[in-house]
Design a protein around this motif. Structure first.
Motif, PDB file in Angstrom:
ATOM      1  N   TRP A 140       0.863  -1.218  -0.151  1.00 45.57           N
ATOM      2  CA  TRP A 140      -0.123   0.156  -0.259  1.00 45.57           C
ATOM      3  C   TRP A 140       1.078   1.225   0.000  1.00 45.57           C
ATOM      4  CZ3 TRP A 140      -5.182   0.292  -1.092  1.00 45.57           C
ATOM      5  CH2 TRP A 140      -5.677  -1.203  -0.703  1.00 45.57           C
ATOM      6  N   GLU A 141       2.014   1.513  -0.886  1.00 45.43           N
ATOM      7  CA  GLU A 141       2.746   2.084  -0.901  1.00 45.43           C
ATOM      8  C   GLU A 141       1.965   3.291  -1.374  1.00 45.43           C
ATOM      9  OE1 GLU A 141       6.898   3.694  -2.691  1.00 45.43           O
ATOM     10  OE2 GLU A 141       6.237   1.556  -2.721  1.00 45.43           O
ATOM     11  N   CYS A 142       1.753   5.183  -1.497  1.00 44.67           N
ATOM     12  CA  CYS A 142       1.360   6.332  -2.192  1.00 44.67           C
ATOM     13  C   CYS A 142       2.293   5.584  -3.367  1.00 44.67           C
ATOM     14  CB  CYS A 142       1.528   6.997  -1.929  1.00 44.67           C
ATOM     15  SG  CYS A 142       0.530   8.485  -1.865  1.00 44.67           S
ATOM     16  N   ILE A 143       1.726   5.947  -4.897  1.00 45.79           N
ATOM     17  CA  ILE A 143       2.889   5.170  -5.905  1.00 45.79           C
ATOM     18  C   ILE A 143       3.085   6.787  -7.095  1.00 45.79           C
ATOM     19  CG2 ILE A 143       3.546   3.085  -6.238  1.00 45.79           C
ATOM     20  CD1 ILE A 143       1.808   3.044  -8.332  1.00 45.79           C
ATOM     21  N   ARG A 144       2.399   7.563  -6.310  1.00 40.25           N
ATOM     22  CA  ARG A 144       1.924   9.401  -6.932  1.00 40.25           C
ATOM     23  C   ARG A 144       0.384   9.792  -6.327  1.00 40.25           C
ATOM     24  NH1 ARG A 144       2.416   7.564 -11.908  1.00 40.25           N
ATOM     25  NH2 ARG A 144       5.186   8.072 -11.815  1.00 40.25           N
ATOM     26  N   ILE A 145       1.053  11.443  -6.539  1.00 41.24           N
ATOM     27  CA  ILE A 145       0.394  12.539  -5.964  1.00 41.24           C
ATOM     28  C   ILE A 145       0.084  13.282  -7.148  1.00 41.24           C
ATOM     29  CG2 ILE A 145      -0.578  13.538  -4.251  1.00 41.24           C
ATOM     30  CD1 ILE A 145       1.584  12.637  -2.681  1.00 41.24           C
ATOM     31  N   PHE A 146      -1.730  13.107  -7.338  1.00 41.23           N
ATOM     32  CA  PHE A 146      -2.047  14.043  -7.737  1.00 41.23           C
ATOM     33  C   PHE A 146      -2.578  15.409  -7.731  1.00 41.23           C
ATOM     34  CE2 PHE A 146      -2.606   9.979  -9.109  1.00 41.23           C
ATOM     35  CZ  PHE A 146      -2.079  10.002 -10.610  1.00 41.23           C
ATOM     36  N   GLU A 147      -2.128  16.913  -8.193  1.00 40.03           N
ATOM     37  CA  GLU A 147      -1.834  18.247  -7.233  1.00 40.03           C
ATOM     38  C   GLU A 147      -2.572  19.391  -8.590  1.00 40.03           C
ATOM     39  OE1 GLU A 147       0.338  19.427  -4.436  1.00 40.03           O
ATOM     40  OE2 GLU A 147       2.536  17.870  -5.348  1.00 40.03           O
ATOM     41  N   GLY A 148      -3.925  19.456  -8.208  1.00 34.84           N
ATOM     42  CA  GLY A 148      -4.593  20.692  -9.226  1.00 34.84           C
ATOM     43  C   GLY A 148      -5.121  21.025  -8.560  1.00 34.84           C
ATOM     44  N   HIS A 149      -6.553  20.428  -8.372  1.00 32.58           N
ATOM     45  CA  HIS A 149      -7.556  20.850  -7.328  1.00 32.58           C
ATOM     46  C   HIS A 149      -7.401  22.011  -5.986  1.00 32.58           C
ATOM     47  CE1 HIS A 149     -10.091  18.575  -9.819  1.00 32.58           C
ATOM     48  NE2 HIS A 149      -9.881  17.719  -9.968  1.00 32.58           N
ATOM     49  N   SER A 150      -8.416  23.245  -6.181  1.00 27.69           N
ATOM     50  CA  SER A 150      -8.239  23.981  -5.006  1.00 27.69           C
ATOM     51  C   SER A 150      -9.100  23.798  -4.168  1.00 27.69           C
ATOM     52  CB  SER A 150      -7.724  25.287  -5.986  1.00 27.69           C
ATOM     53  OG  SER A 150      -9.296  25.673  -6.495  1.00 27.69           O
ATOM     54  N   HIS A 151      -9.665  22.809  -4.187  1.00 29.62           N
ATOM     55  CA  HIS A 151     -10.739  22.988  -3.555  1.00 29.62           C
ATOM     56  C   HIS A 151     -10.915  21.252  -3.271  1.00 29.62           C
ATOM     57  CE1 HIS A 151     -13.743  23.319  -0.409  1.00 29.62           C
ATOM     58  NE2 HIS A 151     -14.913  24.413  -1.146  1.00 29.62           N
ATOM     59  N   TYR A 152     -12.093  20.406  -1.995  1.00 29.54           N
ATOM     60  CA  TYR A 152     -12.674  19.262  -1.988  1.00 29.54           C
ATOM     61  C   TYR A 152     -12.334  18.244  -3.567  1.00 29.54           C
ATOM     62  CZ  TYR A 152     -13.776  21.245   2.638  1.00 29.54           C
ATOM     63  OH  TYR A 152     -14.387  21.939   3.835  1.00 29.54           O
ATOM     64  N   VAL A 153     -11.863  17.190  -3.374  1.00 27.83           N
ATOM     65  CA  VAL A 153     -11.588  16.349  -4.946  1.00 27.83           C
ATOM     66  C   VAL A 153     -13.359  15.309  -4.282  1.00 27.83           C
ATOM     67  CG1 VAL A 153     -11.587  15.172  -6.390  1.00 27.83           C
ATOM     68  CG2 VAL A 153      -9.502  16.447  -5.194  1.00 27.83           C
ATOM     69  N   MET A 154     -14.232  15.479  -4.399  1.00 23.50           N
ATOM     70  CA  MET A 154     -15.607  14.940  -3.945  1.00 23.50           C
ATOM     71  C   MET A 154     -15.784  13.605  -5.194  1.00 23.50           C
ATOM     72  SD  MET A 154     -17.246  16.906  -2.685  1.00 23.50           S
ATOM     73  CE  MET A 154     -17.899  16.006  -2.235  1.00 23.50           C
ATOM     74  N   GLN A 155     -15.077  13.073  -6.070  1.00 24.42           N
ATOM     75  CA  GLN A 155     -15.053  11.897  -6.707  1.00 24.42           C
ATOM     76  C   GLN A 155     -13.298  11.522  -7.680  1.00 24.42           C
ATOM     77  OE1 GLN A 155     -18.586  11.115  -8.601  1.00 24.42           O
ATOM     78  NE2 GLN A 155     -17.844   8.484  -8.273  1.00 24.42           N
ATOM     79  N   VAL A 156     -13.187  10.273  -7.806  1.00 16.91           N
ATOM     80  CA  VAL A 156     -12.610  10.278  -8.724  1.00 16.91           C
ATOM     81  C   VAL A 156     -12.971   8.889  -9.439  1.00 16.91           C
ATOM     82  CG1 VAL A 156     -10.062  10.712  -8.028  1.00 16.91           C
ATOM     83  CG2 VAL A 156     -11.459   8.577  -7.132  1.00 16.91           C
ATOM     84  N   THR A 157     -12.767   8.126 -10.696  1.00 17.63           N
ATOM     85  CA  THR A 157     -13.143   7.493 -11.378  1.00 17.63           C
ATOM     86  C   THR A 157     -12.387   7.020 -12.521  1.00 17.63           C
ATOM     87  OG1 THR A 157     -15.226   6.253 -12.163  1.00 17.63           O
ATOM     88  CG2 THR A 157     -14.879   8.855 -12.809  1.00 17.63           C
TER      89      THR A 157
END
Length: 328
Positions: A140-157
């Protein structure tokens, strides 16, 4: 080949309520690919696995005292994974209900999880404005972080057509499309006037690169995500849109809202076909059982399972589309 367009053909649609299960507020739904199981995550911090044939509670897992806003089956591992307001992702063996792993994943509430269909990867999104990618084969290593949103990220799909890409919906009023290999988004869809709560790829019966989104502006939008253009806006909800879903068997889009209704739209004409209200309060989650006509709704007061009776299937829509294409 029929020369009648989808818009001209008669279309009948009916929902027959099969059963409902009262519970604490439902925050997410998922469906096992082979067992007759619905995974329900609750605001109370519990996971429930319901058998929708026998209407029996198969398993119950107390995860935390905090709301569990997202939970998914990982059938190939016989797991469920859950993300909660206490900032942890947890994995459980759903046969023994033994906890497999617990990782403090974010610095704020976890809103959404998405499981890659073939790789050992899980996406998570959070109120810390980040999306993270986890590899369970690397402990369960975090292998990547995706940055760019400026508020809560409500869903990923994940995009079912191209599983190297995914979409994220945020309260910054945008939807971003990402590639798993890059921490920077490929492009951004902007058009909602308020925060975006949900996103779903429209792949069934469609050869077009479409994405559906629901927002606090009460609107549902259909996007061509390759050109970045909004091709249709669906109006009718009177409060925040909380969930959007494309039925895998019949050509309908289901949208849910804090106005306590589920609205049913034809997936090719975008006409409003039906409005449902099961009187269980706000609706937070919508899902459908693949290979079945069942639709499931998660509400403030519990879960409703309904049978969808429809005069059209995606096959008939596909035939019409192929016929129209061949005439050009």
């Amino acid at each position: 080949m029929s020369n009648t367009s989808a818009e001209q053909r008669p279309f009948t649609l009916k929902f027959e309520r099969e059963f409902d299960q009262r519970s604490e507020r439902v925050k997410s739904l998922d469906f096992h690919p082979t067992e007759a199981w619905i995974l329900v995550s609750l605001y109370s911090g519990t996971l429930c696995i319901w058998n929708y044939h026998s209407q029996v509670l198969e398993k119950s897992i107390k995860v935390t005292e905090s709301p569990v806003r997202s939970a998914k089956f990982v059938a190939r591992k016989q797991w469920v994974v859950a993300g909660a307001d206490d900032k942890f992702i947890r994995a459980y063996d759903y046969n023994s209900v033994e906890k497999i792993k617990e990782v403090e994943a974010h610095t704020d509430f976890i809103r959404s999880l998405a499981v890659h269909p073939t790789l050992p990867l899980v996406l998570s999104s959070s109120d810390d404005m980040l999306v993270k990618l986890w590899d369970w084969e690397k402990d369960w290593e975090c292998i990547r972080i995706f940055e760019g949103h400026s508020h809560y990220v409500m869903q990923v799909t994940f995009n079912p057509v191209d599983t190297n890409t995914f979409a994220s919906a945020s309260l910054d009023s945008s939807v971003k499309i990402w590639d798993l290999g890059s921490p920077i988004s490929s492009f951004t869809l902007e058009g909602h006037s308020k925060g975006v709560n949900c996103a779903e790829f429209l792949t069934s019966g469609s050869h077009k690169p479409y994405l559906i989104t629901g927002s606090d502006d009460h609107l549902v939008k259909v996007w061509d995500y390759q050109t970045g253009t909004c091709v249709r806006t669906l109006e009718g909800h009177t409060h925040y849109v909380t969930a959007v879903y494309v039925h895998p068997e019949v050509p309908i889009i289901l949208t849910a809202s804090e106005d306590e209704t589920i609205r049913i739209w034809h997936a090719t004409t975008y006409r409003l076909e039906n409005t449902l209200n099961y009187e269980l309060g706000r609706v937070w989650a919508v899902g459908c059982v693949k290979g079945s006509a069942k639709a499931v709704f998660g509400c403030d007061g519990g879960t409703v399972v309904a049978k969808v009776i429809c005069s059209q299937s995606w096959d008939s829509v596909n035939l019409e589309t192929e016929g129209e294409d061949s005439k050009e």
